[in-house]
Design an enzyme around this catalytic site. Structure first.
Site, short mmCIF file in Angstrom:
data_model
loop_
_atom_site.label_atom_id
_atom_site.label_comp_id
_atom_site.label_asym_id
_atom_site.label_seq_id
_atom_site.Cartn_x
_atom_site.Cartn_y
_atom_site.Cartn_z
N LYS A 108 0.81 -1.23 0.00
CA LYS A 108 0.00 0.00 0.00
C LYS A 108 0.84 1.27 0.00
O LYS A 108 0.30 2.37 -0.08
CB LYS A 108 -0.86 0.04 1.27
N GLU A 141 -0.85 -6.74 9.42
CA GLU A 141 0.35 -6.33 8.71
C GLU A 141 1.53 -7.01 9.40
O GLU A 141 1.41 -7.41 10.57
CB GLU A 141 0.52 -4.80 8.84
N GLY A 182 -6.72 -11.89 4.92
CA GLY A 182 -6.43 -13.31 4.72
C GLY A 182 -5.62 -13.50 3.45
O GLY A 182 -5.87 -12.83 2.44
N GLU A 201 -5.85 -2.98 -6.37
CA GLU A 201 -7.16 -3.32 -5.82
C GLU A 201 -7.07 -3.86 -4.39
O GLU A 201 -7.91 -3.56 -3.54
CB GLU A 201 -7.85 -4.34 -6.73
N GLY A 259 -2.65 -14.60 10.35
CA GLY A 259 -2.24 -13.93 9.09
C GLY A 259 -3.12 -12.77 8.67
O GLY A 259 -3.14 -12.40 7.50
N VAL A 311 -7.22 -2.06 -0.53
CA VAL A 311 -8.40 -1.81 0.29
C VAL A 311 -9.30 -3.05 0.23
O VAL A 311 -9.65 -3.50 -0.86
CB VAL A 311 -9.20 -0.58 -0.21
N ASP A 313 -3.03 1.69 9.10
CA ASP A 313 -3.45 0.89 7.96
C ASP A 313 -4.83 1.33 7.45
O ASP A 313 -5.06 1.46 6.25
CB ASP A 313 -3.46 -0.58 8.38
N LEU A 335 -11.77 -7.98 -1.97
CA LEU A 335 -13.09 -7.40 -2.33
C LEU A 335 -12.93 -6.36 -3.43
O LEU A 335 -11.96 -5.60 -3.44
CB LEU A 335 -13.71 -6.71 -1.10
N LYS A 344 -6.02 3.25 3.89
CA LYS A 344 -7.07 2.75 3.00
C LYS A 344 -8.11 3.82 2.69
O LYS A 344 -8.52 3.97 1.52
CB LYS A 344 -7.74 1.53 3.63
#
Ligand code: ADP
Ligand code: ASP
Ligand code: MG
Length: 814
Positions: A579, A667, A796, A606, A664, A609, A678, A613, A682
Site C-alpha cells: 500500500k 500487517e 487473509g 485493488e 495472518g 483496500v 493501515d 473485495l 485505506k
C-alpha cells in the site's frame, strides 16, 4: 518441366543430400526437371570470411578453407561409402586448391575486389552441385550438369548483379531445347557478365536462379525446397507458435520476403509472377507437408493479416530543413544522390509539412549515404536552408502484410495500440496506398517483443503470453504463486492467456528464467539463486524486454516501491499489494497513475483496500459511468474487526491481537493495524480514487492505544498491551453498558476523512459485521438514500492473493 531449388540446409550434409536425391528421383519419374542447388549451409559465409581474412594479410584464411574442405570431403565420404568416387574427390581437391591460390593472391596484394570475391563465392555452389550430380550419377539417373555461368548473363555489378533477361532467356531456351536429358543439375547464385567474369545474384540468390530458369522455360511449377514447411506467419526463430501459410498471393509473398521473411529471396517472385507460374515452397525434411503455394489469386479464404516480418540492421536518414518546404525537387535530389551511391532505399516517409524526409537504408551503407547526401546539398547546408543529414542506426523495420487489410478498418490502430501497450516506441511509419503492407521503424531491441505481440494480436488462435515477475514470497506471495500454478491451464483454455511466472524475488535473491520458473520448486531455487537487489531485478526486467510484462509487488517494502516509475516508463504493468505507493504523497500517487496512462500500461492496487473485495474497481466504475461519490463509510481493517469481535473480556486484549497475527490477518508489524495507520491509508486511497486531492496528514486519526504501546519493538508492544489490559477492558465495558459494540470505522464526508474507534448501536449498518469482514458503503449521486454496499472477508492470504490475481488478469487483458 519442373524447376526445383534446394537450399543450404537441404544440401548441408550427406544425410540431407540423400533425402533430396529421393525427392529428385520421384520428381524425374513424373516430369523433366531442372534442379538448382545452393552451397552447403554456412559455406558462403565462410568463403566471405576467408576472403576478408586474406585481404587483411592474415593467413587465418587457410584454416577457414580447411574447414570448408573438411565439410565437403566428409559429406562425400559418407555419400559414397563403398562406391567409387575418385573423380569427385579429385574435383573437390583441385577446386579447393584453386580457392586457396586465389585467397593467397588476395593476401599478397592486400586487396579484395568485388570481382574477386564473386570468384571466391562461386566455389560454394560449384562444389555442392557437383557433389549432388555425382550422387545422382551413382544412383544411375541420367542427367546433365551445366555451369549456370554459361547461361545466366548479368551486368558487372559484382555481388549484386542485375540479370540481362533478354540474353539470359535466349541462352536458357536454347540450352534446354537442345538437350535430350530429363534431369538438369545447375549451381544457383552464380552467373557471368559480358566479359565472362563470374558474378553473383545477391545473398540468397539461388532461389532467383531457379526462378529465372522457370520463367525462361515456362515451367509448370517452381519448387523451392528448404528447411521449413513453407512461408510462416512470422519468422519461426522468433515466434514459437507460428502458422504455416498454405496459400498466398505473389504480391503478399513479395511484400513478406522484401520485408524480411528470409525464406525466399525477394527478387525470386517477380519472374514467376510475370509468367503466372505457381511457386511452391516445400520442406525437404517433411516432404509430405503441404508447404506454401504462391499464386496470382489466393484460393483459400485469407486472413486479414498474412504475416509479420522484420528486417534488422536498419539506419534511418533524416533530411530536414525549412528550405525544403514547398520547393519541388528536394526529394528527387535526395534519391538521386542515394541511387548514384548505389544505396538501396527500403522505406520512405515524408511529413505533410514537407519539413523533413525520412529514409530507411541498410546499416552498412550509412557512411556512404551521409557523404553522398551532404555533398549533394552542400550549398544549402552552408547557407542553413537544410541541416546536415541526420543518421541514426540500431533500428529494425517491422511489417504487417496482407492483401485483405485494406478491406478492414482499424488494422493499423490495432497494430500501434498493441505496440504502445508494450512500450515499443515507433520511430517512423509507412503504409503504401495498396494497404498491403504497414511498416514501422522501431529499435532493434524491441523486435522480438514486437513480432510476438503482434502475432498474438492478429493470429487469435494463439495464446497471449503474459510474463510475471513477483517480488515477495511471504504468505500472500506464496498463495498467489499456488493460484497461478493451479489456474494455468484454465486461463489458457478460457481466456487464451498463457500466464507465466518468469521471475521471483525476495529481499535478497531473485530467480529469473525467461522460459518460466518451475513453480513446484521455486522456493528451493530461490535459496540458491543469484543475489539481487530489487533495483537489480528492475534492471533485469527492463533489459529482458519481454512482452506483456507485469511486476507484482507483494512486499511491504518502500524499496520496492522505488522501482515502480522505471518499470511503468518501460510499459511494464505494476500490480501493488503493497500500500505504500498509493498512500504516499499525493504527488507521487498521481505521478504513478499518470505514468501508467502515458506509457499505455497499468498500475493496479485493488488489494490495497478490502483485500480481495472489489472495492477500488467498483469505485472506478461508478466514477467512469458519471456517478459521484459523496460519502464513504467503511470498516476497513480485517484485523481490528477480528480483534473487537473476539475481545469479550474472557482473555486479554493482547492475546486476541496475537491470534489475529498468527492467523495472518495483520500487517507484518501489527501496530500499523492497531494504531489506525493501515485504515487511514485505506480511506486515503479511497478518497483519492474518488477524485480528491488528499494527504495522510489530512486524516483525523483518534487512536485508542495508550501512548506506551507505540514505543519499542513488536515484543514490547505485546507486553505494553498486557500491562494496559484495564484500558481495553474499560473501552469494552463502557460500550456494553450503553448496549453498543466497538467498531473501528473510517469515514470520508464532505472532503474530510477520519478513522477511529466508535461504539455503534444494534441498528447500525456495521453492527452485524462478523469475523475479519470488511464493509464499505458508498453514498453517491445515484446511491443517495441506500448506499452501495460491498461486504466480505477483508483480510487473509488467500483472498488477498485472489485479488492480486484478478488484477493480473485485468492487466493481461488490457
Ligand atoms: P535455404 O538455405 O533453404 O534457402 P533460408 O535460410 O534462406 O533457407 O530460408 C529458410 C529460413 O527462413 C527458415 O529456416 C526460417 O528460419 C527463416 N524464415 C524467416 N522468416 C520466415 C517466414 N516468415 N516463414 C518461414 N521461414 C522464415
Ligand atoms: N549460397 C548463397 C548464399 O548463401 C546463395 C543461396 O544459398 O541462395 O547467399
Ligand atoms: Mg534462401
Amino acid at each position: 518441366m519442373k524447376v526445383m531449388k534446394f537450399g543450404g540446409t537441404s544440401v548441408g550434409s550427406a544425410e540431407n543430400i540423400n533425402k533430396i536425391i529421393e525427392i529428385i528421383r520421384s520428381a524425374v519419374a513424373a516430369d523433366s526437371c531442372a534442379v538448382v542447388l545452393s552451397a552447403m549451409q554456412g559455406t558462403t559465409d565462410d568463403l566471405i570470411k576467408a576472403g576478408r581474412t586474406a585481404e587483411r594479410g592474415d593467413d587465418g584464411y587457410i584454416e577457414i578453407i580447411s574447414d570448408i574442405r573438411e565439410r565437403h570431403t566428409k559429406a562425400v565420404a559418407k555419400l559414397f561409402a563403398g562406391e567409387p568416387h575418385v573423380r569427385i574427390l579429385d574435383f573437390l581437391e583441385s577446386t579447393i586448391n584453386e580457392l586457396e591460390s586465389l585467397c593467397e593472391g588476395v593476401r599478397l596484394v592486400g586487396e579484395l575486389s568485388a570481382k574477386t570475391l564473386d570468384r571466391i563465392l562461386s566455389f560454394g555452389e560449384l562444389v555442392s552441385s557437383r557433389i549432388v550430380a555425382a550422387k545422382v550419377d551413382a544412383e544411375g539417373l541420367d542427367y546433365e550438369w551445366t555451369d549456370s555461368r554459361l547461361l545466366i548473363r548479368t551486368d558487372s555489378n559484382h555481388g549484386f548483379a542485375a540479370v540481362n533477361f533478354i540474353e539470359t532467356e535466349h541462352r536458357l531456351i536454347e540450352h534446354f531445347d537442345s538437350s535430350t536429358k530429363r534431369l538438369h543439375i545447375l549451381p544457383g547464385f552464380i552467373a557471368s557478365d559480358a566479359a565472362g567474369y563470374t558474378t553473383t545474384l545477391g545473398r540468397g540468390g539461388s532461389d532467383y536462379t531457379a526462378a529465372i530458369i522457370a520463367a525462361a522455360v515456362d515451367a509448370d511449377v517452381l519448387e523451392i525446397w528448404t528447411d521449413v514447411s513453407g512461408m510462416m506467419s512470422a519468422d519461426p526463430r522468433f515466434v514459437p507458435n507460428v502458422r504455416e501459410i498454405a496459400h498466398i498471393t505473389y504480391r503478399e509473398a513479395m511484400e513478406l520476403s522484401h520485408f524480411g521473411a528470409k525464406v525466399i529471396y525477394p527478387p525470386t517472385i517477380q519472374p514467376v509472377m510475370a509468367k503466372g507460374i505457381p511457386l511452391l515452397i516445400k520442406n525437404t525434411f517433411a516432404p509430405d507437408d503441404h508447404g506454401t503455394l504462391v499464386e496470382a489469386e489466393s484460393k483459400a479464404a485469407a486472413e486479414m493479416v498474412r504475416g509479420i516480418t522484420s528486417i534488422d540492421n536498419i539506419t534511418v536518414l533524416n533530411l530536414e530543413g525549412s528550405g525544403m518546404v514547398g520547393i519541388p525537387g528536394f526529394s528527387k535530389r535526395l534519391f538521386e544522390a542515394l541511387s548514384r551511391a548505389r544505396i538501396n532505399v527500403i522505406l520512405i516517409t515524408q511529413s505533410s509539412s514537407e519539413h523533413s524526409i525520412c529514409v530507411a537504408i541498410e546499416e552498412r551503407s550509412a557512411e556512404k549515404a551521409k557523404q553522398a547526401v551532404d555533398s549533394e546539398f552542400e550549398s544549402e547546408i552552408n547557407v542553413g536552408k537544410i541541416e546536415p543529414l541526420k543518421v541514426e542506426s540500431g533500428f529494425s523495420i517491422l511489417a504487417l502484410v496482407g492483401d485483405r487489410m485494406k478491406e478492414h478498418t482499424g488494422v493499423s490502430g490495432r497494430m500501434f495500440t498493441t505496440l504502445g501497450h508494450n512500450g515499443i516506441n515507433i520511430h517512423a511509419i509507412a503504409q503504401g496506398s495498396s494497404e498491403r503492407n504497414i511498416s514501422a521503424i522501431i529499435s532493434s531491441n524491441d523486435v522480438r517483443k514486437a513480432v510476438n505481440t503482434l502475432h498474438e494480436e492478429f493470429f487469435s488462435d494463439g495464446n497471449k503470453q503474459i510474463n510475471i515477475y513477483i517480488a515477495g514470497v511471504g504468505t500472500v506471495g506464496s498463495r498467489l504463486i499456488g493460484q497461478l500454478h493451479r489456474q494455468h491451464q484454465q486461463l489458457m483454455n478460457e481466456l487464451r492467456l498463457n500466464v507465466r511466472v518468469v521471475g521471483i524475488a525476495n529481499s535478497k535473491r531473485a530467480s529469473v528464467q525467461n522460459d518460466g520458473v518451475d513453480l513446484d520448486a521455486y522456493a528451493e531455487e530461490l535459496q540458491t539463486a543469484d543475489e539481487m537487489s530489487i533495483a537489480g531485478l528492475a534492471q533485469t526486467i527492463i533489459g529482458e524486454n519481454l512482452r506483456n510484462s507485469i511486476f507484482v509487488d507483494v512486499t511491504a517494502s518502500p524499496d520496492v516501491v522505488d522501482v515502480y516509475p522505471r518499470l511503468l516508463e518501460r510499459s511494464v504493468s505494476v500490480i501493488a499489494c503493497n500500500k505504500i505507493a498509493a498512500s504516499s504523497e499525493y504527488e507521487n500517487y498521481s505521478r504513478l497513475k499518470a505514468l501508467a496512462r502515458e506509457y499505455g500500461t497499468n498500475f493496479f492496487f485493488e488489494t490495497n483496500v478490502g483485500a480481495g473485495l472489489p472495492v477500488i474497481n467498483t469505485l472506478n466504475d461508478l466514477r467512469r459511468s458519471g456517478d459521484q461519490v459523496n460519502r464513504i463509510e467503511a470498516v476497513l481493517s480485517g484485523t481490528l474487526n477480528f480483534v473487537f469481535n473476539n475481545y469479550d473480556g474472557t482473555r486479554p486484549f493482547a492475546d486476541v491481537v496475537k491470534q489475529a497475527q498468527e492467523e495472518g490477518y495483520t500487517e507484518p508489524d501489527p501496530r500499523l493495524d492497531l494504531n489506525g495507520t493501515d485504515v487511514a491509508r485505506k480511506i486515503l486511497i479511497l478518497a483519492r480514487e474518488a477524485g480528491n486531492r488528499i494527504e495522510m496528514d489530512d486524516i483525523a486519526n483518534e487512536g485508542f492505544l495508550p501512548e506506551e504501546c507505540l514505543a519499542g519493538s513488536v515484543d514490547d508492544f505485546y507486553l505494553a498491551m498486557k500491562k494496559h489490559e484495564q484500558h481495553f477492558r474499560t473501552l469494552l465495558d463502557d460500550a456494553a453498558a450503553a448496549g453498543k459494540r466497538l467498531k473501528y470505522i473510517a469515514s470520508f464526508d464532505d472532503g474530510k476523512a477520519s478513522v477511529g474507534l466508535q461504539s455503534i448501536g444494534p441498528d447500525h449498518n456495521f453492527a452485524n459485521l462478523s469475523g475479519k469482514d470488511n464493509a464499505v458503503l458508498f453514498y453517491t449521486n445515484r446511491y443517495s438514500e441506500q448506499p452501495l454496499v460491498i461486504k466480505g472477508a477483508g483480510a487473509g492470504a488467500d483472498v488477498t492473493a485472489a485479488g492480486v490475481f484478478a488484477d493480473i488478469i485485468r492487466a493481461s487483458r488490457n
